[in-house]
Design a protein around this motif. Structure first.
Motif, PDB file in Angstrom:
ATOM      1  N   ASP A 130      40.712  44.219  34.795  1.00 60.65           N
ATOM      2  CA  ASP A 130      40.693  42.937  35.494  1.00 60.65           C
ATOM      3  C   ASP A 130      40.509  43.113  36.996  1.00 60.65           C
ATOM      4  O   ASP A 130      40.902  42.253  37.786  1.00 60.65           O
ATOM      5  CB  ASP A 130      41.978  42.152  35.234  1.00 60.65           C
ATOM      6  CG  ASP A 130      43.211  42.929  35.641  1.00 60.65           C
ATOM      7  OD1 ASP A 130      43.075  44.139  35.949  1.00 60.65           O
ATOM      8  OD2 ASP A 130      44.313  42.345  35.674  1.00 60.65           O
ATOM      9  N   GLY A 131      39.913  44.249  37.415  1.00 62.24           N
ATOM     10  CA  GLY A 131      39.755  44.472  38.834  1.00 62.24           C
ATOM     11  C   GLY A 131      38.812  45.615  39.135  1.00 62.24           C
ATOM     12  O   GLY A 131      38.058  46.087  38.265  1.00 62.24           O
TER      13      GLY A 131
ATOM     14  N   ASN B  78      41.491  42.194  42.593  1.00 60.23           N
ATOM     15  CA  ASN B  78      41.531  41.549  41.290  1.00 60.23           C
ATOM     16  C   ASN B  78      40.285  40.687  41.120  1.00 60.23           C
ATOM     17  O   ASN B  78      39.869  39.997  42.059  1.00 60.23           O
ATOM     18  CB  ASN B  78      42.793  40.698  41.166  1.00 60.23           C
ATOM     19  CG  ASN B  78      43.041  40.250  39.740  1.00 60.23           C
ATOM     20  OD1 ASN B  78      42.271  39.487  39.154  1.00 60.23           O
ATOM     21  ND2 ASN B  78      44.138  40.742  39.161  1.00 60.23           N
TER      22      ASN B  78
END
Length: 280
Positions: free
Chosen positions: A88-89, A108
């Motif tokens: 997620d990043g 993020n």
């Protein structure tokens, strides 16, 4: 404090067709901050050498988002940027090649709101991201760690520059014990002063200091200033007393009479019974 950033529209317009996901947008923002701070892009890859003929540009080269390995020059030094994808990043590393120092920053993917529009619309909190790129990614590698280490080792502490050394002892005459200094008159009340005032800094003392061998020692008699010879120390074998040694003799030196008043008892004897008794 947030940093103003210019040039996003021009950069985004040049790579808009290459944008595939939010990671691409975050890498583009990082590139723009690097360029705004004096970095020049010289291509792709992870090579750690340069020959000085590399073309320098403020735009991203073709294929920049294939594996996120981009090379930069700053003040004649080579820097390699690598971006690693997370679930997620993204983690972005900046490597200073000549000193092998690395900095990093992590973002993020949810910080990117959309893929088109103005910078404020695409990354609403872009100002805080710009500050993090400047402080965590750039500032931590552009300042040389070697120069900071050399400076801390060579700069003398300012607080000790004018502090006198209390243990300093002046040079002594070869074969003797007295320091090389003008001879001062002897003061009979200064015997033992060096034991009470070893550094000679008594603020209450009046008059010149009596140095070692000149009446300020803590012995009954000062040691001879020259090499011991026959008759110098009666009762002591020649050569048994080092030059300048502190000692108390077994008896007064020859040639020093000990007069005593006719009515004065010997200080080494006990007074007779009733002595100094007002009722006797």
């Amino acid at each position: 404090m947030a940093t103003s950033l210019f040039g996003w529209d021009l950069l985004y317009g040049s790579v808009q067709n290459d944008i595939k996901n939010n990671r691409d947008i975050l890498v583009c923002l990082t590139h723009l901050v690097l360029v705004s701070n004096g970095f020049k892009c010289i291509g792709l890859g992870e090579s750690k050498t340069i020959d000085g003929t590399e073309p320098k540009s403020e735009t991203l080269p073709k294929g920049w988002n294939d594996d996120y390995t981009i090379r930069y020059l700053y003040q004649g030094r080579l820097y390699n940027l690598n971006a690693t994808s997370l679930d997620d990043g993204v983690i972005i590393n900046l490597i200073r090649i000549d000193e092998r120092t690395v900095s990093s920053v992590q973002f993020n993917l949810r910080q990117v709101a959309q893929k088109t529009g103005t910078l404020e619309e695409i990354i609403p909190d872009y100002k805080s991201l710009v500050d993090r790129i400047k402080e965590d990614l750039i500032d931590k590698v552009v300042v040389s760690t070697k120069s900071k280490n050399v400076s801390s080792q060579t700069d003398p502490p300012a607080s000790r520059s004018n502090v006198p050394d209390p243990l300093y002892e002046p040079p002594r005459v070869p074969g003797g014990s007295a320091p090389i200094s003008p001879v001062q008159p002897l003061n009979p009340y200064d015997y033992g002063r060096s034991d009470l005032d070893p550094f000679g800094i008594d603020p209450l003392r009046v008059g010149p200091r009596i140095g070692p061998g000149l009446g300020g020692g803590g012995m009954l008699f000062q040691p001879p200033t020259g090499l011991p010879g026959p008759g110098t120390n009666p009762g002591i074998a020649p050569g048994s007393l080092p030059p300048g040694a502190r000692f108390d003799p077994f008896r007064p030196p020859e040639g020093l009479p000990r007069p005593r008043g006719p009515q004065r008892p010997d200080n080494d004897d006990f007074p007779p019974p009733g002595y100094d008794d007002m009722f006797m």
